[in-house]
Design a protein around this motif. Structure first.
Motif, PDB file in Angstrom:
ATOM      1  N   VAL A 271       1.401   1.269 -15.366  1.00 20.08           N
ATOM      2  CA  VAL A 271       0.892   0.086 -14.670  1.00 20.08           C
ATOM      3  C   VAL A 271       2.007  -0.870 -14.268  1.00 20.08           C
ATOM      4  O   VAL A 271       1.862  -1.617 -13.295  1.00 20.08           O
ATOM      5  CB  VAL A 271      -0.170  -0.654 -15.520  1.00 20.08           C
ATOM      6  N   LEU A 272       3.147  -0.844 -14.957  1.00 21.83           N
ATOM      7  CA  LEU A 272       4.234  -1.743 -14.576  1.00 21.83           C
ATOM      8  C   LEU A 272       4.893  -1.281 -13.275  1.00 21.83           C
ATOM      9  O   LEU A 272       5.334  -2.114 -12.469  1.00 21.83           O
ATOM     10  CB  LEU A 272       5.271  -1.861 -15.691  1.00 21.83           C
ATOM     11  N   LEU A 273       4.956   0.030 -13.040  1.00 17.03           N
ATOM     12  CA  LEU A 273       5.454   0.504 -11.751  1.00 17.03           C
ATOM     13  C   LEU A 273       4.471   0.134 -10.647  1.00 17.03           C
ATOM     14  O   LEU A 273       4.876  -0.267  -9.555  1.00 17.03           O
ATOM     15  CB  LEU A 273       5.684   2.012 -11.785  1.00 17.03           C
ATOM     16  N   GLY A 274       3.171   0.264 -10.943  1.00 14.78           N
ATOM     17  CA  GLY A 274       2.175  -0.165  -9.969  1.00 14.78           C
ATOM     18  C   GLY A 274       2.274  -1.646  -9.694  1.00 14.78           C
ATOM     19  O   GLY A 274       2.198  -2.088  -8.535  1.00 14.78           O
ATOM     20  N   CYS A 275       2.468  -2.432 -10.736  1.00  7.69           N
ATOM     21  CA  CYS A 275       2.626  -3.881 -10.600  1.00  7.69           C
ATOM     22  C   CYS A 275       3.843  -4.221  -9.757  1.00  7.69           C
ATOM     23  O   CYS A 275       3.791  -5.107  -8.890  1.00  7.69           O
ATOM     24  CB  CYS A 275       2.742  -4.506 -11.985  1.00  7.69           C
ATOM     25  N   ALA A 276       4.944  -3.521  -9.974  1.00  4.26           N
ATOM     26  CA  ALA A 276       6.175  -3.788  -9.230  1.00  4.26           C
ATOM     27  C   ALA A 276       5.961  -3.585  -7.725  1.00  4.26           C
ATOM     28  O   ALA A 276       6.366  -4.419  -6.908  1.00  4.26           O
ATOM     29  CB  ALA A 276       7.294  -2.880  -9.734  1.00  4.26           C
ATOM     30  N   LEU A 277       5.317  -2.491  -7.374  1.00  2.18           N
ATOM     31  CA  LEU A 277       5.078  -2.204  -5.966  1.00  2.18           C
ATOM     32  C   LEU A 277       4.072  -3.181  -5.358  1.00  2.18           C
ATOM     33  O   LEU A 277       4.276  -3.704  -4.258  1.00  2.18           O
ATOM     34  CB  LEU A 277       4.578  -0.772  -5.813  1.00  2.18           C
ATOM     35  N   LYS A 278       2.977  -3.417  -6.064  1.00  3.79           N
ATOM     36  CA  LYS A 278       1.951  -4.314  -5.523  1.00  3.79           C
ATOM     37  C   LYS A 278       2.479  -5.733  -5.395  1.00  3.79           C
ATOM     38  O   LYS A 278       2.140  -6.450  -4.437  1.00  3.79           O
ATOM     39  CB  LYS A 278       0.708  -4.284  -6.407  1.00  3.79           C
ATOM     40  N   THR A 279       3.323  -6.151  -6.322  1.00  6.38           N
ATOM     41  CA  THR A 279       3.914  -7.489  -6.255  1.00  6.38           C
ATOM     42  C   THR A 279       4.710  -7.668  -4.967  1.00  6.38           C
ATOM     43  O   THR A 279       4.568  -8.675  -4.252  1.00  6.38           O
ATOM     44  CB  THR A 279       4.809  -7.734  -7.481  1.00  6.38           C
ATOM     45  N   GLY A 280       5.560  -6.701  -4.656  1.00  2.73           N
ATOM     46  CA  GLY A 280       6.335  -6.793  -3.426  1.00  2.73           C
ATOM     47  C   GLY A 280       5.457  -6.823  -2.187  1.00  2.73           C
ATOM     48  O   GLY A 280       5.714  -7.581  -1.241  1.00  2.73           O
ATOM     49  N   ALA A 281       4.393  -6.023  -2.210  1.00  2.84           N
ATOM     50  CA  ALA A 281       3.464  -5.991  -1.080  1.00  2.84           C
ATOM     51  C   ALA A 281       2.756  -7.335  -0.910  1.00  2.84           C
ATOM     52  O   ALA A 281       2.613  -7.847   0.209  1.00  2.84           O
ATOM     53  CB  ALA A 281       2.448  -4.868  -1.273  1.00  2.84           C
ATOM     54  N   LEU A 282       2.316  -7.919  -2.033  1.00  2.58           N
ATOM     55  CA  LEU A 282       1.610  -9.206  -1.965  1.00  2.58           C
ATOM     56  C   LEU A 282       2.521 -10.318  -1.456  1.00  2.58           C
ATOM     57  O   LEU A 282       2.105 -11.168  -0.659  1.00  2.58           O
ATOM     58  CB  LEU A 282       1.057  -9.570  -3.349  1.00  2.58           C
ATOM     59  N   ILE A 283       3.759 -10.327  -1.901  1.00  2.00           N
ATOM     60  CA  ILE A 283       4.697 -11.353  -1.451  1.00  2.00           C
ATOM     61  C   ILE A 283       4.953 -11.224   0.050  1.00  2.00           C
ATOM     62  O   ILE A 283       5.146 -12.216   0.756  1.00  2.00           O
ATOM     63  CB  ILE A 283       6.004 -11.278  -2.261  1.00  2.00           C
ATOM     64  N   ALA A 284       4.899  -9.986   0.547  1.00  2.00           N
ATOM     65  CA  ALA A 284       5.092  -9.765   1.983  1.00  2.00           C
ATOM     66  C   ALA A 284       3.849 -10.100   2.803  1.00  2.00           C
ATOM     67  O   ALA A 284       3.901 -10.092   4.031  1.00  2.00           O
ATOM     68  CB  ALA A 284       5.482  -8.309   2.232  1.00  2.00           C
ATOM     69  N   GLY A 285       2.717 -10.365   2.124  1.00  2.00           N
ATOM     70  CA  GLY A 285       1.502 -10.713   2.841  1.00  2.00           C
ATOM     71  C   GLY A 285       0.587  -9.553   3.139  1.00  2.00           C
ATOM     72  O   GLY A 285      -0.342  -9.678   3.957  1.00  2.00           O
ATOM     73  N   ALA A 286       0.788  -8.400   2.482  1.00  2.00           N
ATOM     74  CA  ALA A 286      -0.090  -7.249   2.688  1.00  2.00           C
ATOM     75  C   ALA A 286      -1.496  -7.577   2.205  1.00  2.00           C
ATOM     76  O   ALA A 286      -1.672  -8.339   1.241  1.00  2.00           O
ATOM     77  CB  ALA A 286       0.454  -6.033   1.948  1.00  2.00           C
ATOM     78  N   ASP A 287      -2.508  -6.980   2.837  1.00  2.00           N
ATOM     79  CA  ASP A 287      -3.879  -7.218   2.378  1.00  2.00           C
ATOM     80  C   ASP A 287      -4.143  -6.420   1.104  1.00  2.00           C
ATOM     81  O   ASP A 287      -3.351  -5.555   0.705  1.00  2.00           O
ATOM     82  CB  ASP A 287      -4.910  -6.881   3.466  1.00  2.00           C
ATOM     83  N   ASP A 288      -5.264  -6.716   0.452  1.00  2.00           N
ATOM     84  CA  ASP A 288      -5.552  -6.124  -0.852  1.00  2.00           C
ATOM     85  C   ASP A 288      -5.617  -4.606  -0.790  1.00  2.00           C
ATOM     86  O   ASP A 288      -5.137  -3.913  -1.707  1.00  2.00           O
ATOM     87  CB  ASP A 288      -6.867  -6.674  -1.401  1.00  2.00           C
ATOM     88  N   GLN A 289      -6.223  -4.054   0.267  1.00  2.00           N
ATOM     89  CA  GLN A 289      -6.355  -2.605   0.371  1.00  2.00           C
ATOM     90  C   GLN A 289      -4.992  -1.930   0.441  1.00  2.00           C
ATOM     91  O   GLN A 289      -4.740  -0.928  -0.241  1.00  2.00           O
ATOM     92  CB  GLN A 289      -7.193  -2.238   1.593  1.00  2.00           C
ATOM     93  N   GLN A 290      -4.102  -2.469   1.252  1.00  2.00           N
ATOM     94  CA  GLN A 290      -2.769  -1.897   1.385  1.00  2.00           C
ATOM     95  C   GLN A 290      -1.950  -2.080   0.106  1.00  2.00           C
ATOM     96  O   GLN A 290      -1.248  -1.161  -0.339  1.00  2.00           O
ATOM     97  CB  GLN A 290      -2.039  -2.528   2.570  1.00  2.00           C
TER      98      GLN A 290
END
Length: 321
Positions: free
Chosen positions: A168-187
């Motif tokens: 889950v920490l690898l998932g968190c790392a990737l999702k964190t970067g996506a969220l900071i970039a403004g990606a939507d929840d699905q992406q």
């Protein structure tokens, strides 16, 4: 997209520049020592890569990346105490170089420093994700300890445990970067799932390397899981497959308190090879790596980014370090 080495250099420079207080040295010196040991730095690099992949500015994700890496290393300090480990990344562990109490307290401090970096993002979804992930990792560690006293752990239970403790920490790392970039929840969730599956392949490879790896490149003494009777993917499958003399021998190694390290590691490794559990692990690694690649391919990111992520996933799933 930058190269992996470019992102890694950015992370290492930022880690080297962390301004620790001068005193008390007994608290901060172990943190500096441990963080200077290096490591793969995969998690913070993934955060920066994900931010760039979705068109963001990776410099805005640097604090989050540092927080995630500091948190990861906090868990390692405490894990080494709980596992009574002597070596981490080819060097003496903090609790061996100092003592258990110092490792625990320095680890607690690392957790707080990690939280400070995450808060600097001023991004509530990121903070919420980080806290949720932290709790899941603690749950995974508790399951890991609980399984030490059980002889009926299933493969599914083990996979769920490593999903919580590691993936889950690898998932968190990737999702964190996506969220900071403004990606939507699905992406962002697609990258999260890719990271979780990368993490499963990563941990299963760790199980294999703990038995068959080269201690020089692996950075840890081989056979630690065997000596601690850790319920790894290999041991759980061996316990289910062993019959007759093989089952008797496996019980002997698991229950003999006087077995020497060399004899026990060699004996259990020979059993694993007879029972074919290494191939089962290799098949599972390939399965989870394929799932990670599928998720990356579904994400709405440039082909260059997809190729970078897929290349990294393949590298980690087949690593020897």
């Amino acid at each position: 997209m930058k190269t992996f080495q470019d992102y890694l250099d950015t992370i290492n420079q930022a880690i080297a520049a962390i301004p620790y207080p001068d005193a008390p040295r007994q608290l901060y010196a172990p943190i500096e020592y441990h963080m200077a040991l290096g490591g793969k730095r995969v998690r913070p690099v993934l955060t920066l890569m994900a931010c760039d992949a979705f068109g963001g500015d990776s410099s805005l994700a640097l604090n989050a990346a540092l927080g995630i890496e500091m948190f990861h290393n906090f868990t390692l300090l405490h894990d080494d105490v709980m596992d009574n480990a002597d070596v981490r990344r080819g060097k003496t562990t903090v609790h061996r170089r100092w003592n258990d109490n110092t490792a625990i307290l320095s680890g607690d401090t690392m957790l707080t420093i990690a939280t400070q970096y995450i808060v600097r993002c001023a991004n509530w979804p990121v903070m919420d994700l980080f806290n949720k992930t932290a709790i899941e990792i603690y749950e995974g560690q508790q399951w890991d300890m609980d399984y030490e006293n059980r002889s009926d752990v299933t493969v599914d239970e083990y996979v769920n445990m490593i999903r919580l403790k590691t993936s889950v920490l690898l998932g968190c790392a990737l999702k964190t970067g996506a969220l900071i970039a403004g990606a939507d929840d699905q992406q962002a969730d697609l990258l999260y799932q890719a990271g979780v599956n990368m993490g499963l392949a990563f941990q299963l490879r760790d199980d294999v390397l703990d038995v068959w790896g080269d201690p020089v490149t692996f950075g840890k003494e081989i056979g630690g899981d065997i000596m601690n009777n850790k319920k790894t993917f290999l041991l759980i499958n061996a316990m289910q497959l062993a019959q007759g003399d093989d089952a008797d021998e496996l019980r002997h190694w698991l229950n003999d308190p006087y077995a020497t390290r060399d004899n026990k590691v060699a004996g259990v490794t020979a059993l694993y090879e007879r029972l074919g559990v290494r191939q089962l692990a290799e098949d599972a690694i390939a399965h989870y790596n394929d799932l990670a690649i599928a998720a990356f391919n579904q994400a709405n990111i440039p082909d260059e980014a997809k190729n970078a992520f897929i290349g990294l996933a393949n590298r980690l799933s087949g690593r020897t370090f």
